[in-house]
Design a protein around this motif. Structure first.
Motif, short mmCIF file in Angstrom:
data_model
loop_
_atom_site.label_atom_id
_atom_site.label_comp_id
_atom_site.label_asym_id
_atom_site.label_seq_id
_atom_site.Cartn_x
_atom_site.Cartn_y
_atom_site.Cartn_z
N LYS A 320 33.17 32.23 -13.80
CA LYS A 320 33.20 33.55 -14.42
C LYS A 320 33.77 33.46 -15.83
CE LYS A 320 33.57 36.33 -10.20
NZ LYS A 320 34.44 37.21 -9.38
N ALA A 321 34.83 32.65 -15.97
CA ALA A 321 35.44 32.46 -17.28
C ALA A 321 34.47 31.78 -18.24
CB ALA A 321 36.72 31.63 -17.14
N ILE A 322 33.74 30.79 -17.74
CA ILE A 322 32.75 30.09 -18.56
C ILE A 322 31.63 31.05 -18.95
CG2 ILE A 322 30.98 28.28 -18.50
CD1 ILE A 322 32.91 26.69 -16.67
N GLY A 323 31.21 31.90 -17.99
CA GLY A 323 30.17 32.87 -18.27
C GLY A 323 30.54 33.81 -19.40
N GLN A 324 31.80 34.21 -19.45
CA GLN A 324 32.26 35.10 -20.52
C GLN A 324 32.16 34.42 -21.89
OE1 GLN A 324 36.21 36.22 -19.31
NE2 GLN A 324 35.50 37.65 -17.74
N MET A 325 32.33 33.10 -21.89
CA MET A 325 32.26 32.35 -23.16
C MET A 325 30.84 32.30 -23.72
SD MET A 325 34.67 29.07 -22.20
CE MET A 325 36.22 29.26 -21.33
N VAL A 326 29.83 32.36 -22.84
CA VAL A 326 28.45 32.20 -23.30
C VAL A 326 27.62 33.47 -23.09
CG1 VAL A 326 28.45 29.70 -22.97
CG2 VAL A 326 27.76 31.20 -21.08
N GLY A 327 28.27 34.55 -22.66
CA GLY A 327 27.56 35.81 -22.51
C GLY A 327 26.75 35.95 -21.24
N VAL A 328 27.20 35.32 -20.16
CA VAL A 328 26.52 35.44 -18.87
C VAL A 328 27.43 36.21 -17.92
CG1 VAL A 328 25.50 34.24 -16.90
CG2 VAL A 328 25.30 33.26 -19.19
N ASP A 329 26.99 37.39 -17.52
CA ASP A 329 27.80 38.20 -16.62
C ASP A 329 27.85 37.56 -15.23
OD1 ASP A 329 28.33 40.09 -18.54
OD2 ASP A 329 26.57 41.31 -18.03
N ARG A 330 29.04 37.45 -14.69
CA ARG A 330 29.25 36.98 -13.32
C ARG A 330 28.53 35.66 -13.01
NH1 ARG A 330 28.44 41.91 -9.23
NH2 ARG A 330 26.38 41.94 -10.20
N LEU A 331 28.74 34.68 -13.84
CA LEU A 331 28.22 33.34 -13.57
C LEU A 331 28.82 32.84 -12.26
CD1 LEU A 331 26.48 31.01 -14.82
CD2 LEU A 331 28.63 30.08 -15.71
N HIS A 332 27.97 32.34 -11.36
CA HIS A 332 28.48 31.86 -10.07
C HIS A 332 27.74 30.61 -9.63
CE1 HIS A 332 24.90 33.60 -8.10
NE2 HIS A 332 25.11 34.66 -8.87
N THR A 333 28.25 29.95 -8.61
CA THR A 333 27.75 28.63 -8.22
C THR A 333 26.27 28.61 -7.87
OG1 THR A 333 28.00 26.86 -6.58
CG2 THR A 333 28.66 29.04 -5.89
N HIS A 334 25.78 29.64 -7.18
CA HIS A 334 24.37 29.60 -6.76
C HIS A 334 23.42 29.68 -7.96
CE1 HIS A 334 21.25 29.63 -3.73
NE2 HIS A 334 20.64 30.59 -4.39
N MET A 335 23.91 30.16 -9.09
CA MET A 335 23.07 30.22 -10.28
C MET A 335 22.73 28.82 -10.78
SD MET A 335 24.69 33.52 -12.29
CE MET A 335 23.51 33.52 -13.63
N GLY A 336 23.57 27.84 -10.47
CA GLY A 336 23.26 26.45 -10.84
C GLY A 336 22.04 25.95 -10.10
N ARG A 337 22.01 26.21 -8.80
CA ARG A 337 20.87 25.81 -7.96
C ARG A 337 19.61 26.57 -8.38
NH1 ARG A 337 19.51 23.67 -2.94
NH2 ARG A 337 18.32 24.96 -1.48
N ALA A 338 19.76 27.88 -8.65
CA ALA A 338 18.62 28.69 -9.06
C ALA A 338 18.09 28.24 -10.42
CB ALA A 338 19.02 30.16 -9.10
N THR A 339 18.99 27.89 -11.33
CA THR A 339 18.58 27.41 -12.65
C THR A 339 17.80 26.11 -12.53
OG1 THR A 339 20.49 28.47 -13.70
CG2 THR A 339 19.41 26.69 -14.92
N ALA A 340 18.27 25.22 -11.66
CA ALA A 340 17.55 23.96 -11.44
C ALA A 340 16.13 24.23 -10.97
CB ALA A 340 18.29 23.11 -10.42
N ALA A 341 15.98 25.14 -10.00
CA ALA A 341 14.66 25.43 -9.45
C ALA A 341 13.71 25.99 -10.51
CB ALA A 341 14.79 26.42 -8.30
N THR A 342 14.21 26.94 -11.33
CA THR A 342 13.35 27.54 -12.34
C THR A 342 13.03 26.54 -13.45
OG1 THR A 342 15.34 28.48 -13.38
CG2 THR A 342 14.09 29.90 -11.92
#
Length: 388
Positions: A320-342
């Motif tokens: 979440k803290a990292i997401g705030q640095m790059v403008g991603v609301d509520r960055l969470h672990t499953h977004m890593g897996r979803a990003t890989a798939a896309t």
């Protein structure tokens, strides 16, 4: 002589027992209904089903027995066993000066010595042969049952309480997929209790409404620009840096958190000069395999091929803290897996291969990531509207 107080206790503790059939007049010569035990005390009645179902022509009101059936002897033994059990409970309660019919029913349902439906769920949670990930989901649901406090006994597992739970979860603004999961676990434990003879009917068969899965049409993931921004971050705080590197590793491999936590480089195999990782998903025990791309290998080399370890909660907090640095609301672990798939799909990897990499049991799961790509196309054209 007994004192007035003792006379009063004996009078109060009187519980009458009878065996009845077709109480609601729904049985016919072809339609079966249950034989029940009827408990009476202080002008109140409670009924307990024996599970024996017969038609009107297969029951004798005079003898209180099943007749004209090949299995009549067996069914009558079941009824007599329930009656004997009921008499034992009544006898014990009379001695204790108690005539609470709710207690009678709960003890008939196997809730002696304080056993409750919640305690039964906890026991079945330990007995069921499922992975630790699933058991943790059971734990969350059981904790909810304890906190909510409306379903405690086996008698509470009825249509009214299931509906109340559904309404409560909606008032708490829970996502529909979460509500569906809570119902799924309650239904599972109720089914177990039915197998053990603790509950007669599954209330989910009689619900007046449908419980939808509420699956998202699109999956949350980061864009390629956001992905690049996360890679470029200059971080000095160790735990934030570790979280960023774990997230990137997920983006390069498609690993879910539970599989990331159990990742072991020793399971990698070199084929044609390239490293491949093959394992089974912690959640579903499904096979998956992927190649370790150069950026993923660089992250492993950075940590001497042993990835940092952290709890899922802490990992998400740091993300979440990292997401705030790059403008991603509520960055969470499953977004890593979803990003890989896309990313895999957008770079031309066939959808059936992506499903194999992610360890999906059906292509339908993978299709959700393809829908996400369609959403990106739509957004891109929306941005062009009025500019051409």
């Amino acid at each position: 002589m007994l004192s007035p107080c003792k006379k009063c206790v004996i009078k109060m503790a009187k519980i009458n027992l009878s065996i009845i059939h077709n109480r609601l007049k729904r049985a016919t010569s072809k339609h079966e209904v249950s034989v029940e035990l009827c408990f009476c005390a202080k002008r109140q009645r409670k009924y307990f089903s024996t599970g024996v179902k017969v038609t009107t022509t297969q029951w004798s009101d005079a003898s209180k027995m099943v007749v004209k059936r090949k299995d009549a002897d067996e069914l009558n033994e079941i009824i007599q066993a329930y009656r004997a059990r009921a008499n034992e409970i009544i006898s014990k309660m009379v001695k204790e000066g108690c005539c609470d019919l709710n207690v009678v029913i709960s003890q008939m349902n196997g809730e002696d010595e304080g056993t409750s439906f919640i305690e039964y769920c906890e026991r079945r949670r330990n007995e069921r042969k499922v992975c630790e990930h699933t058991k943790k989901r059971y734990d969350v649901f059981i904790k909810f049952l304890k906190t909510w406090g409306k379903i405690k006994s086996f008698q509470d597992c009825n249509v009214s309480k299931v509906r109340a739970m559904d309404e409560y979860l909606h008032r708490q603004d829970k996502a529909q997929c979460t509500i569906y999961d809570y119902h799924k676990y309650l239904k599972l434990f109720i089914n177990d209790a039915m197998i053990d003879g603790l509950i007669e009917q599954n209330p989910y068969k009689f619900l007046p409404f449908h419980i939808g899965k509420g699956e998202k049409q699109y999956v949350d993931c980061v864009t390629e620009e956001q992905f690049a921004a996360i890679k470029k971050l200059k971080l000095s705080t160790p735990h934030i840096l570790h979280a960023r590197d774990l997230f990137l590793f997920q983006c390069y491999t498609g690993l879910a958190y539970s599989d990331l936590a159990s990742f072991n480089y020793a399971n990698c195999e070199e084929i044609g000069g390239k490293m491949f990782y093959h394992a089974k998903r912690t959640k579903t025990d499904t096979d998956f395999v992927f190649q370790l791309l150069k950026p993923a290998l660089e992250i492993l080399q950075k940590y001497d091929f042993k990835l940092p370890r952290m709890s899922n909660q802490r990992y998400n907090d740091y993300l979440k803290a990292i997401g705030q640095m790059v403008g991603v609301d509520r960055l969470h672990t499953h977004m890593g897996r979803a990003t890989a798939a896309t990313l895999f799909l957008s770079k031309g990897m066939p959808i059936n291969i992506v499903a194999r990499v992610l360890g999906h049991t059906t292509l339908r799961q993978t299709t959700r990531y393809a829908r996400t790509l369609n959403k990106d196309v739509q957004s891109a054209f929306d941005a062009l509207e009025g500019k051409m």
